[in-house]
Every structure is written in structure tokens, then in C-alpha cells.
Enzyme design. Structure first.
Site, short mmCIF file in Angstrom:
data_model
loop_
_atom_site.label_atom_id
_atom_site.label_comp_id
_atom_site.label_asym_id
_atom_site.label_seq_id
_atom_site.Cartn_x
_atom_site.Cartn_y
_atom_site.Cartn_z
N PRO A 1 0.83 -1.21 0.00
CA PRO A 1 0.00 0.00 0.00
C PRO A 1 0.87 1.27 0.00
O PRO A 1 0.40 2.35 -0.32
CB PRO A 1 -0.83 -0.12 1.29
CG PRO A 1 -0.11 -1.10 2.13
CD PRO A 1 0.62 -2.02 1.20
N GLU B 1 1.30 -5.76 6.94
CA GLU B 1 2.30 -5.00 7.70
C GLU B 1 3.64 -5.00 6.97
O GLU B 1 4.56 -4.30 7.37
CB GLU B 1 2.47 -5.60 9.10
CG GLU B 1 1.24 -5.45 9.98
CD GLU B 1 0.16 -6.47 9.64
OE1 GLU B 1 -0.92 -6.42 10.24
OE2 GLU B 1 0.39 -7.31 8.74
N ARG C 1 -2.02 -9.35 -20.81
CA ARG C 1 -2.94 -9.07 -21.92
C ARG C 1 -2.28 -8.18 -22.98
O ARG C 1 -2.74 -8.11 -24.12
CB ARG C 1 -4.23 -8.43 -21.45
CG ARG C 1 -4.10 -7.04 -20.89
CD ARG C 1 -5.43 -6.51 -20.38
NE ARG C 1 -6.35 -6.22 -21.47
CZ ARG C 1 -6.34 -5.09 -22.18
NH1 ARG C 1 -5.42 -4.16 -21.94
NH2 ARG C 1 -7.22 -4.88 -23.13
N ASP D 1 -8.20 0.61 -25.38
CA ASP D 1 -8.57 0.51 -23.96
C ASP D 1 -8.93 1.88 -23.39
O ASP D 1 -8.43 2.88 -23.88
CB ASP D 1 -7.35 0.05 -23.15
CG ASP D 1 -7.17 -1.45 -23.23
OD1 ASP D 1 -8.14 -2.12 -23.62
OD2 ASP D 1 -6.08 -1.91 -22.92
N1 LIG Z 1 -2.93 -3.45 1.01
C1 LIG Z 1 -1.90 -4.33 0.71
C2 LIG Z 1 -1.45 -5.27 1.65
C3 LIG Z 1 -0.41 -6.14 1.32
C4 LIG Z 1 0.19 -6.08 0.08
C5 LIG Z 1 -0.25 -5.15 -0.86
C6 LIG Z 1 -1.29 -4.28 -0.55
C7 LIG Z 1 -1.73 -3.30 -1.57
C8 LIG Z 1 -1.23 -3.18 -2.85
N2 LIG Z 1 -1.90 -2.18 -3.44
C9 LIG Z 1 -2.77 -1.70 -2.55
O1 LIG Z 1 -2.68 -2.38 -1.38
#
Ligand SMILES: Nc1ccccc1-c1cnco1
Length: 243
Positions: A88, A115, A158, A173
Site C-alpha cells: 500500500p 504489515e 494481456r 482501452d
Molecule cells: N494493502 C496491501 C497489503 C499487502 C500487500 C499489498 C497491498 C496493496 C497493494 N496495493 C494496494 O494495497
């Protein structure tokens, strides 16, 4: 393209062998290998994470296990790999990212828990001149990286030559011209009293193209004004501006 995925939930990646992606694998356009991270644990409990230094909620994935896993998986193929860490806290994964990665010989995805993975795993890889991209697929919280890997692999594969039956659809797209796609219609002409817009049945390709462009501009302005603002200066012609 070779794709490796390291995860504690190999089953989560099973969808990659279905449908379009499954056909790409069968056609030899993609080699996919999914690896269970626990293969590289050494303790009887096969522990892959531990409490975070400095305290706080949750667990952090252990560097020893990830270090050995990465070394082992990288050694399976001599092609240089882009190591992708879904997180994230990553840079945004966009269509441009997918386009760029579609030219890579090899992608290696590491699925961490929310985490995160001990930062030294990334730091160690980078100091060995390995390419490591920490990317996010959006501003929301997932439990682990597996779902993000499904999204990114589909977006990249793709685009590989020979994967899509009709390459034109990749060019048309949403996002490929910087705008959202407008509404689409198919038979019947009238469904529950709702008719297909006449212009689409007119056979006048210039008028159809103009109508579609106007609907794309309208939808983008309404739903994603940020995309409109980010368009390069020369992206809109006079007809667009008149819209
Ligand atoms: N929230 C998460 C938790 C663990 C690994 C990736 C993510 C992630 C990837 N893109 C948004 O969230």
C-alpha cells in the site's frame, strides 16, 4: 515472459491459470511458476513473520526467509528479473506501468502481508543492482499482496503480443488515449424499452467516432477530471474542446 510469484498462499494464484492467461501459458507466451515461501523456512513451525521492532500491531515478514527465497527463485533462470513488491506504500501501478513491464523478460512478484516485509529485503536486493519496484494498485487495504499480483499480471500479460485475439482492443482501452471509455451497446436494438443510440446504427463512421469521443470526454470529465487535467496539451483537438 517468465513470471515467478512467491507467496504463503499458492492457491490464491490459481486463477492465473484460467481463461485468457491460461491460454497464454498453454501457448508458451508466458511461463508461470508459483512458489510457497514456507519452502525456505528452517524451523519446525515454518515461521514466516515476527513481531515488529518498535512495537505496534501485526507482524512483519522475516528477512532470512525472504532473502533465501528470492536468491533461490532468481537462480532458477538466468534472465534478469524485475522484482515487484505489492504494498500500500508503493508507487501507483497504472496502465503505463503495465505497458512498461510488458517489455520485460521476467517478472518476480513477492506477496507480503499488510504489515509488510522487513525493509532490508528490498534494500539488500537493490544494493545488488536488482530492479525492485514497490507498487500499489490503489488506496485501500488488502490483507496481502496476492490479489494485487492477480491484477498486475492480468494487466501486463494481456498486452503481450499474441495474447489478445484482437490487438486493436488493447489500443482502444480506457486509459490508452488518456480518457475513460464511453458506453458500449450490443443487440437487441431495444431492451426493456431502452434503445441503442441511433448514431451507432447509422453506419456513418465519422459521426460514430465523434459520438464515442464525446461520450468518453463527458464520462472522463464527470468521473475522472484528474485524467482530463493530465492530458498533454495536444491531446484535445478543436472538436474536443468544442464539446
Ligand atoms: N494493502 C496491501 C497489503 C499487502 C500487500 C499489498 C497491498 C496493496 C497493494 N496495493 C494496494 O494495497
Amino acid at each position: 515472459m517468465r513470471i515467478d510469484v512467491i507467496t504463503i498462499f499458492p492457491g490464491y494464484l490459481a486463477p492465473l491459470r484460467e481463461a485468457l492467461l491460461g491460454r497464454a501459458i498453454s501457448a508458451g507466451l508466458v511461463d508461470l511458476a508459483v512458489h510457497d515461501l514456507r519452502t525456505w523456512t528452517r524451523d519446525v513451525h515454518q515461521a514466516v513473520d515476527d513481531a515488529p521492532y518498535g512495537g505496534g500491531p501485526g507482524m512483519v515478514m522475516r528477512p532470512q526467509v525472504w532473502g533465501e527465497a528470492l536468491d533461490a527463485v532468481l537462480a532458477l533462470d538466468e534472465r534478469p528479473a524485475r522484482i515487484v513488491v505489492p504494498t500500500p506504500a508503493g508507487r501507483p501501478f497504472t496502465q503505463a506501468t503495465a505497458q512498461a513491464w510488458s517489455g520485460d523478460e521476467r517478472l518476480l512478484f513477492t506477496c507480503g502481508r499488510y504489515e509488510g516485509i522487513d525493509q532490508r529485503v528490498v534494500d539488500d536486493a537493490r544494493r545488488r543492482d536488482l530492479t525492485v519496484d514497490e507498487v500499489s494498485i490503489g488506496d485501500y487495504v488488502l490483507v496481502g499482496g496476492e490479489v494485487a499480483v492477480l491484477v498486475m499480471v492480468e494487466a501486463v500479460v494481456r498486452l503481450l503480443p499474441g495474447v489478445l485475439g484482437n490487438p486493436a482492443s488493447a489500443e482502444q482501452d480506457s486509459f490508452s488515449d488518456g480518457l475513460l471509455e464511453g458506453p458500449a451497446f450490443t443487440r437487441p436494438e431495444v431492451w426493456r424499452g431502452l434503445a441503442v443510440p441511433d448514431v451507432l446504427r447509422s453506419g456513418n463512421h465519422a459521426k460514430i467516432a465523434r459520438w464515442r469521443r464525446d461520450r468518453a470526454l463527458e464520462r472522463t470529465a464527470e468521473r475522472r477530471p484528474d485524467l482530463l487535467a493530465a492530458l498533454p496539451e495536444d491531446a484535445l483537438d478543436d472538436a474536443d474542446r468544442a464539446f
